[in-house]
Design a protein around this motif. Structure first.
Motif, PDB file in Angstrom:
ATOM      1  N   ILE A 237      34.794  12.922 -19.659  1.00 24.26           N
ATOM      2  CA  ILE A 237      35.989  13.461 -19.274  1.00 24.26           C
ATOM      3  C   ILE A 237      37.377  12.830 -19.810  1.00 24.26           C
ATOM      4  CG2 ILE A 237      37.763  13.129 -17.127  1.00 24.26           C
ATOM      5  CD1 ILE A 237      35.075  13.175 -15.408  1.00 24.26           C
ATOM      6  N   CYS A 238      36.800  11.667 -20.133  1.00 29.13           N
ATOM      7  CA  CYS A 238      38.291  11.304 -21.893  1.00 29.13           C
ATOM      8  C   CYS A 238      38.061  11.641 -22.434  1.00 29.13           C
ATOM      9  CB  CYS A 238      37.575   9.941 -21.509  1.00 29.13           C
ATOM     10  SG  CYS A 238      38.250   8.592 -20.149  1.00 29.13           S
ATOM     11  N   GLN A 239      37.460  12.730 -23.367  1.00 22.17           N
ATOM     12  CA  GLN A 239      36.896  13.342 -24.560  1.00 22.17           C
ATOM     13  C   GLN A 239      37.037  14.763 -24.457  1.00 22.17           C
ATOM     14  OE1 GLN A 239      32.865  12.864 -26.128  1.00 22.17           O
ATOM     15  NE2 GLN A 239      33.501  10.858 -26.331  1.00 22.17           N
ATOM     16  N   GLY A 240      36.643  15.396 -23.531  1.00 20.18           N
ATOM     17  CA  GLY A 240      37.142  16.498 -22.807  1.00 20.18           C
ATOM     18  C   GLY A 240      39.422  16.242 -23.062  1.00 20.18           C
ATOM     19  N   ILE A 241      39.351  15.762 -22.414  1.00 24.16           N
ATOM     20  CA  ILE A 241      41.075  15.194 -21.978  1.00 24.16           C
ATOM     21  C   ILE A 241      41.985  15.156 -23.361  1.00 24.16           C
ATOM     22  CG2 ILE A 241      42.773  14.593 -20.681  1.00 24.16           C
ATOM     23  CD1 ILE A 241      41.331  14.005 -18.744  1.00 24.16           C
ATOM     24  N   ALA A 242      41.648  14.126 -24.976  1.00 24.73           N
ATOM     25  CA  ALA A 242      41.867  14.423 -25.568  1.00 24.73           C
ATOM     26  C   ALA A 242      41.294  15.385 -25.966  1.00 24.73           C
ATOM     27  CB  ALA A 242      41.319  12.847 -26.331  1.00 24.73           C
ATOM     28  N   ALA A 243      40.263  16.105 -26.345  1.00 26.67           N
ATOM     29  CA  ALA A 243      40.495  17.185 -26.610  1.00 26.67           C
ATOM     30  C   ALA A 243      40.972  18.467 -26.263  1.00 26.67           C
ATOM     31  CB  ALA A 243      39.294  17.845 -27.029  1.00 26.67           C
ATOM     32  N   GLY A 244      41.576  18.208 -25.352  1.00 25.17           N
ATOM     33  CA  GLY A 244      42.649  19.576 -24.987  1.00 25.17           C
ATOM     34  C   GLY A 244      41.329  20.542 -23.805  1.00 25.17           C
ATOM     35  N   SER A 245      40.595  20.103 -23.985  1.00 22.91           N
ATOM     36  CA  SER A 245      39.129  21.314 -23.049  1.00 22.91           C
ATOM     37  C   SER A 245      38.474  21.135 -21.525  1.00 22.91           C
ATOM     38  CB  SER A 245      37.884  21.535 -24.107  1.00 22.91           C
ATOM     39  OG  SER A 245      37.451  20.374 -24.606  1.00 22.91           O
ATOM     40  N   ASP A 246      39.281  19.762 -21.351  1.00 20.55           N
ATOM     41  CA  ASP A 246      38.356  19.808 -19.935  1.00 20.55           C
ATOM     42  C   ASP A 246      38.936  20.806 -18.882  1.00 20.55           C
ATOM     43  OD1 ASP A 246      37.227  17.013 -18.542  1.00 20.55           O
ATOM     44  OD2 ASP A 246      38.927  17.876 -16.973  1.00 20.55           O
ATOM     45  N   VAL A 247      37.992  21.260 -18.286  1.00 19.52           N
ATOM     46  CA  VAL A 247      38.480  22.665 -17.010  1.00 19.52           C
ATOM     47  C   VAL A 247      39.214  22.233 -15.765  1.00 19.52           C
ATOM     48  CG1 VAL A 247      35.975  23.381 -17.706  1.00 19.52           C
ATOM     49  CG2 VAL A 247      36.234  21.595 -15.923  1.00 19.52           C
ATOM     50  N   ASP A 248      38.730  20.538 -15.641  1.00 19.83           N
ATOM     51  CA  ASP A 248      40.282  19.839 -14.316  1.00 19.83           C
ATOM     52  C   ASP A 248      41.412  19.703 -14.573  1.00 19.83           C
ATOM     53  OD1 ASP A 248      37.934  20.834 -12.733  1.00 19.83           O
ATOM     54  OD2 ASP A 248      37.255  18.898 -12.770  1.00 19.83           O
ATOM     55  N   VAL A 249      41.677  19.797 -15.515  1.00 19.90           N
ATOM     56  CA  VAL A 249      43.167  19.723 -16.608  1.00 19.90           C
ATOM     57  C   VAL A 249      43.633  20.821 -17.382  1.00 19.90           C
ATOM     58  CG1 VAL A 249      44.385  17.615 -18.068  1.00 19.90           C
ATOM     59  CG2 VAL A 249      42.776  17.287 -16.868  1.00 19.90           C
TER      60      VAL A 249
ATOM     61  N   ARG B 173      34.442  18.283 -11.461  1.00 22.31           N
ATOM     62  CA  ARG B 173      33.295  16.964 -11.527  1.00 22.31           C
ATOM     63  C   ARG B 173      34.368  16.118 -11.905  1.00 22.31           C
ATOM     64  NH1 ARG B 173      32.400  16.743 -18.647  1.00 22.31           N
ATOM     65  NH2 ARG B 173      34.801  17.147 -18.565  1.00 22.31           N
ATOM     66  N   ALA B 174      35.943  16.491 -12.013  1.00 23.04           N
ATOM     67  CA  ALA B 174      36.959  14.583 -12.199  1.00 23.04           C
ATOM     68  C   ALA B 174      37.459  14.797 -10.508  1.00 23.04           C
ATOM     69  CB  ALA B 174      37.889  15.358 -12.951  1.00 23.04           C
ATOM     70  N   ARG B 175      38.298  13.689 -10.819  1.00 21.49           N
ATOM     71  CA  ARG B 175      38.966  13.152  -9.153  1.00 21.49           C
ATOM     72  C   ARG B 175      39.429  14.267  -9.215  1.00 21.49           C
ATOM     73  NH1 ARG B 175      38.757   8.277 -11.367  1.00 21.49           N
ATOM     74  NH2 ARG B 175      36.474   7.734 -10.640  1.00 21.49           N
ATOM     75  N   TYR B 176      40.375  14.261 -10.046  1.00 23.89           N
ATOM     76  CA  TYR B 176      41.965  15.331  -9.118  1.00 23.89           C
ATOM     77  C   TYR B 176      41.958  16.275 -10.676  1.00 23.89           C
ATOM     78  CZ  TYR B 176      43.497  11.328  -7.493  1.00 23.89           C
ATOM     79  OH  TYR B 176      43.922   9.898  -6.292  1.00 23.89           O
ATOM     80  N   LYS B 177      42.935  17.398  -9.660  1.00 17.22           N
ATOM     81  CA  LYS B 177      42.036  19.240 -10.947  1.00 17.22           C
ATOM     82  C   LYS B 177      44.510  18.684 -11.313  1.00 17.22           C
ATOM     83  CE  LYS B 177      41.128  22.913 -10.227  1.00 17.22           C
ATOM     84  NZ  LYS B 177      40.578  24.380  -9.491  1.00 17.22           N
ATOM     85  N   ILE B 178      44.665  18.420 -12.372  1.00 12.26           N
ATOM     86  CA  ILE B 178      45.672  18.228 -12.869  1.00 12.26           C
ATOM     87  C   ILE B 178      46.473  19.189 -13.907  1.00 12.26           C
ATOM     88  CG2 ILE B 178      47.366  16.308 -14.138  1.00 12.26           C
ATOM     89  CD1 ILE B 178      45.151  14.233 -13.807  1.00 12.26           C
ATOM     90  N   TYR B 179      47.748  20.115 -13.800  1.00 12.68           N
ATOM     91  CA  TYR B 179      48.231  20.726 -14.030  1.00 12.68           C
ATOM     92  C   TYR B 179      49.252  19.857 -14.991  1.00 12.68           C
ATOM     93  CZ  TYR B 179      45.501  24.115 -11.280  1.00 12.68           C
ATOM     94  OH  TYR B 179      45.136  25.403 -10.541  1.00 12.68           O
ATOM     95  N   ILE B 180      49.271  20.003 -16.389  1.00 13.40           N
ATOM     96  CA  ILE B 180      50.524  19.467 -17.143  1.00 13.40           C
ATOM     97  C   ILE B 180      51.172  20.989 -17.878  1.00 13.40           C
ATOM     98  CG2 ILE B 180      50.481  18.511 -19.393  1.00 13.40           C
ATOM     99  CD1 ILE B 180      48.208  16.973 -18.967  1.00 13.40           C
ATOM    100  N   ILE B 181      52.350  20.977 -17.120  1.00 16.06           N
ATOM    101  CA  ILE B 181      53.045  21.990 -18.174  1.00 16.06           C
ATOM    102  C   ILE B 181      54.322  21.768 -18.995  1.00 16.06           C
ATOM    103  CG2 ILE B 181      55.444  24.247 -17.313  1.00 16.06           C
ATOM    104  CD1 ILE B 181      53.346  23.971 -14.991  1.00 16.06           C
ATOM    105  N   ASP B 182      54.159  21.917 -20.752  1.00 18.26           N
ATOM    106  CA  ASP B 182      54.966  21.569 -21.511  1.00 18.26           C
ATOM    107  C   ASP B 182      55.929  22.989 -21.708  1.00 18.26           C
ATOM    108  OD1 ASP B 182      56.167  20.323 -23.099  1.00 18.26           O
ATOM    109  OD2 ASP B 182      54.358  20.756 -24.569  1.00 18.26           O
ATOM    110  N   GLU B 183      56.841  22.035 -21.677  1.00 12.15           N
ATOM    111  CA  GLU B 183      58.605  23.109 -21.278  1.00 12.15           C
ATOM    112  C   GLU B 183      58.447  23.684 -20.223  1.00 12.15           C
ATOM    113  OE1 GLU B 183      60.470  22.357 -24.146  1.00 12.15           O
ATOM    114  OE2 GLU B 183      59.557  21.531 -25.247  1.00 12.15           O
ATOM    115  N   VAL B 184      58.889  22.786 -19.410  1.00  9.23           N
ATOM    116  CA  VAL B 184      58.574  23.666 -17.522  1.00  9.23           C
ATOM    117  C   VAL B 184      60.138  24.109 -17.763  1.00  9.23           C
ATOM    118  CG1 VAL B 184      59.492  21.597 -16.507  1.00  9.23           C
ATOM    119  CG2 VAL B 184      57.843  23.055 -15.680  1.00  9.23           C
ATOM    120  N   HIS B 185      61.232  23.625 -18.170  1.00 11.50           N
ATOM    121  CA  HIS B 185      62.573  24.541 -18.281  1.00 11.50           C
ATOM    122  C   HIS B 185      62.301  26.105 -18.528  1.00 11.50           C
ATOM    123  CE1 HIS B 185      62.209  23.089 -22.535  1.00 11.50           C
ATOM    124  NE2 HIS B 185      63.588  24.185 -22.663  1.00 11.50           N
ATOM    125  N   MET B 186      61.465  26.208 -18.819  1.00  6.91           N
ATOM    126  CA  MET B 186      61.015  27.554 -19.665  1.00  6.91           C
ATOM    127  C   MET B 186      61.247  29.127 -18.744  1.00  6.91           C
ATOM    128  SD  MET B 186      62.408  27.677 -22.623  1.00  6.91           S
ATOM    129  CE  MET B 186      62.567  29.415 -23.372  1.00  6.91           C
TER     130      MET B 186
END
Length: 626
Positions: A98-110, A137-150
């Motif tokens: 999970i940590c490696q997938g989040i760091a690589a930006g490929s985790d299905v739940d983040v 597989r993770a504890r939370y489904k997390i949505y990270i929206i970058d440049e949300v002001h757009m």
């Protein structure tokens, strides 16, 4: 592929990682992986860590700040801290899938979403339909929206309900550089964290650590230049370091940084500043030309010089060297000397000149010319440090002493009055003339004195005290002559505005009134400003040897000649009225019908005592034209 970061176990193998696959830039390889590695944001790390320890994790967060200060990196670290197999914890392991997938930006739940590309209402509707699906597989489904002001207004409105009451397994993290563009309804539903720009020393320490891991020898001054150029952005500094590594190889020198970035060395900035302080514009332009020939960008040089003056102001005010933004602490003594030589007011004026030049350079292609003009203006700035004292003297009404040339009390001068001809049609007062050479005493005014010759000022009287007031006449001609003499001595725009006066005359003892046409109302209002009025009154007072007060008035509107439509003569009007009157007479009406005629004229006989018939009238009837 494991991401390599500073203070991370994989950091030691960073050089080998570059040879085992596609090259990854420095900004990505050395991205922080936990809260301890996050540079320059201790308040954010502490708040998020405390929320995890106390089980007070909110459902929506907003990270705002300038570019490259760690917003997205913090969002990933927070996601790993919440979903790590050892968590929730403030120290994610970084080794689990999970940590490696989040760091690589490929985790299905983040899910990392680009707000600029997915800004419509359809994408938000799809997000709303997916939030109810539990994480795989993770504890939370997390949505990270970058440049949300757009996101569009409709997209924000569609997200409001889900953002306020999301499912328990969903967390939102918004990142933006422009929080003021986000609706208040969204801001009120999020916990906001403001990311501050990074300190230059923190950036230098991080860059030094990266260079050590890369096996690169670097001058400390080179890293200082990169940190100042990054302007608080860690990503910008790492991108510049990446570019410099490609340029210089295994040894980084400060001279290489200046050549690559097109900036000027601190010694050249100091030399230009000394030339400006010495009012040597030629030397300053020569140094500028030399810098441009060596590849220095004119805009960069102007920005550096502005920062150099800013640091000179800070040192002159007694600030510590920690507040220096554009120079090093070793240059503090030279900055202090520059500030003491110029004075605070002159330094501020020079900085404003450079700032205006930089604004104009963004809209012009003549960047070099604008920089040269700015340098010449700064070199010709006079000593402005004594302005507060001069203003205090003006307000008190006492004598004024100039710092460059102390004023000497002069006796009243004998002025040759000027004979005024008819008023000219255009602006009557010509532009200020140079002060003529002293002439012999002029005899008393004569009625036929030539105007051109009488504008000259007579030679001052002897060194005896000023003559009494009644010995110096004060009339309209003397007021006009004194007015023109003062305007010829004033060297600023006050003379140009005051010269537009239509007439100058006396309005009372020791009083002068200047009248303007309505077309020159702006010139009158400008002359009424306290500093310009004071300058004129001071000149008249020194010239006449007694206090003179000046008033400004507008001339009344000039009468306009109205061209009326031509009117018929009164006799013609009276004749038509008489014709309409006699048409009512029955005899006249019968005559018109009998003879098929019309009335062409009515003749009233002269009234006299001999008239046999009073009020008789002759009617001339003519046949009607067919």
């Amino acid at each position: 592929m494991a991401l390599l970061t500073g203070n991370h176990p994989a950091d030691d193998s960073a050089p080998e990682a570059m040879t085992t696959g596609n090259y990854v830039v420095v900004a990505r390889r050395y991205r922080p992986q936990d809260f301890q590695q996050l540079v320059g944001q201790p308040q954010v790390s502490q708040a998020l860590g405390t929320a995890i320890h106390t089980n007070r994790v909110g459902h929506a967060y907003l990270f705002t700040g300038a570019r490259g200060v760690g917003k997205t990196s913090t969002a990933r670290i927070f996601a790993k801290a919440l979903n790590c197999v050892r968590g929730p914890t403030t120290e994610p392991c970084g080794e689990c899938d999970i940590c490696q997938g989040i760091a690589a930006g490929s985790d299905v739940d983040v899910l990392e979403i680009d707000g600029a590309s997915n800004r419509g209402i359809d994408e938000i509707r799809q997000l709303r339909s997916n939030v109810n699906v539990r994480p795989s597989r993770a504890r939370y489904k997390i949505y990270i929206i970058d440049e949300v002001h757009m996101l569009t207004t409709q997209a924000f409105n569609a997200l409001l309900k889900t953002l306020e009451e999301p499912p328990e397994h969903v967390k939102f993290i918004f990142c933006t550089t422009e929080a003021d563009k986000i609706p208040i309804t969204v801001l009120s539903r999020c916990q906001r964290f403001d990311f501050a720009p990074l300190q230059a020393q923190a950036i230098v320490d991080r860059l030094q650590h990266i260079c050590n891991l890369e096996g690169v020898t670097v001058e400390p001054q080179a890293l200082q230049i990169l940190a100042r150029r990054a302007n608080g952005s860690m990503r910008d500094s790492q991108s510049l370091l990446e570019q410099l590594l490609s340029f210089s190889g295994k040894q980084l020198l400060a001279a290489d940084v200046h050549r690559l970035l097109g900036t000027a060395q601190s010694g050249r900035l100091a030399a230009i500043s000394r030339a400006l302080a010495d009012h040597d514009a030629a030397t300053a332009l020569g140094l500028l030309d030399e810098a441009l020939r060596q590849g220095v960008d004119a805009g960069q040089l102007a920005e550096q010089l502005l920062g150099y003056l800013r640091d000179a102001m800070a040192v002159h005010l007694g600030c510590s060297t920690d507040l220096l933004l554009s120079t090093e602490a070793t240059d503090a003594d030279e900055l202090r000397q520059l500030g003491d030589q110029l004075g605070l007011e002159t330094v501020l004026a020079a900085a404003q000149v450079l700032d205006q030049a930089l604004v104009r350079m963004k809209q012009s292609t003549q960047t070099r010319t604008l920089v040269e003009l700015a340098l010449v203006r700064i070199a010709n700035l006079q000593q402005l440090q004594s302005l507060p004292a001069l203003i205090a003297q003006l307000q008190s009404g006492g004598p004024i002493s100039l710092p460059t040339a102390p004023a000497v009390a002069r006796p009243a001068q004998s002025l040759a009055p000027v004979a005024r001809d008819s008023q000219p049609s255009g602006p009557p007062m010509n532009q200020a003339r140079p002060t003529p050479a002293p002439q012999p005493p002029v005899p008393p005014p004569q009625p036929a004195v030539d105007q051109k010759k009488t504008t000259d000022v007579a030679e001052p009287l002897n060194d005896e005290p000023a003559a009494p007031q009644d010995e110096v006449p004060w009339d309209d001609q003397m007021a006009l002559s004194a007015w023109r003499q003062v305007l010829s001595q004033i060297q600023d725009m006050t003379s140009d505005y005051a010269s537009r006066a239509e007439s100058v005359a006396t309005s009372g003892p020791n009083q002068l009134v200047a009248r303007f046409r309505k077309a020159y109302t702006h010139a009158k209002e400008t002359c009424e400003r306290p500093e310009r009025r004071q300058r004129l009154e001071q000149g008249l007072t020194e010239l006449m040897g007694r206090p003179i007060r000046v008033e400004f008035q507008l001339l009344p509107d000039e009468p306009q000649t109205v061209v009326a439509a031509p009117r018929p003569p009164q006799t013609a009007i009276r004749r038509r009225q008489r014709i309409r009157e006699v048409e009512r007479n029955l005899l006249v009406q019968q005559a018109i019908v009998s003879f098929e005629a019309e009335i062409v004229n009515v003749i009233d006989p002269p009234v006299s005592a001999d008239d046999a018939t009073e009020g008789a009238t002759d009617v001339v009837v003519a046949p009607t034209a067919e």
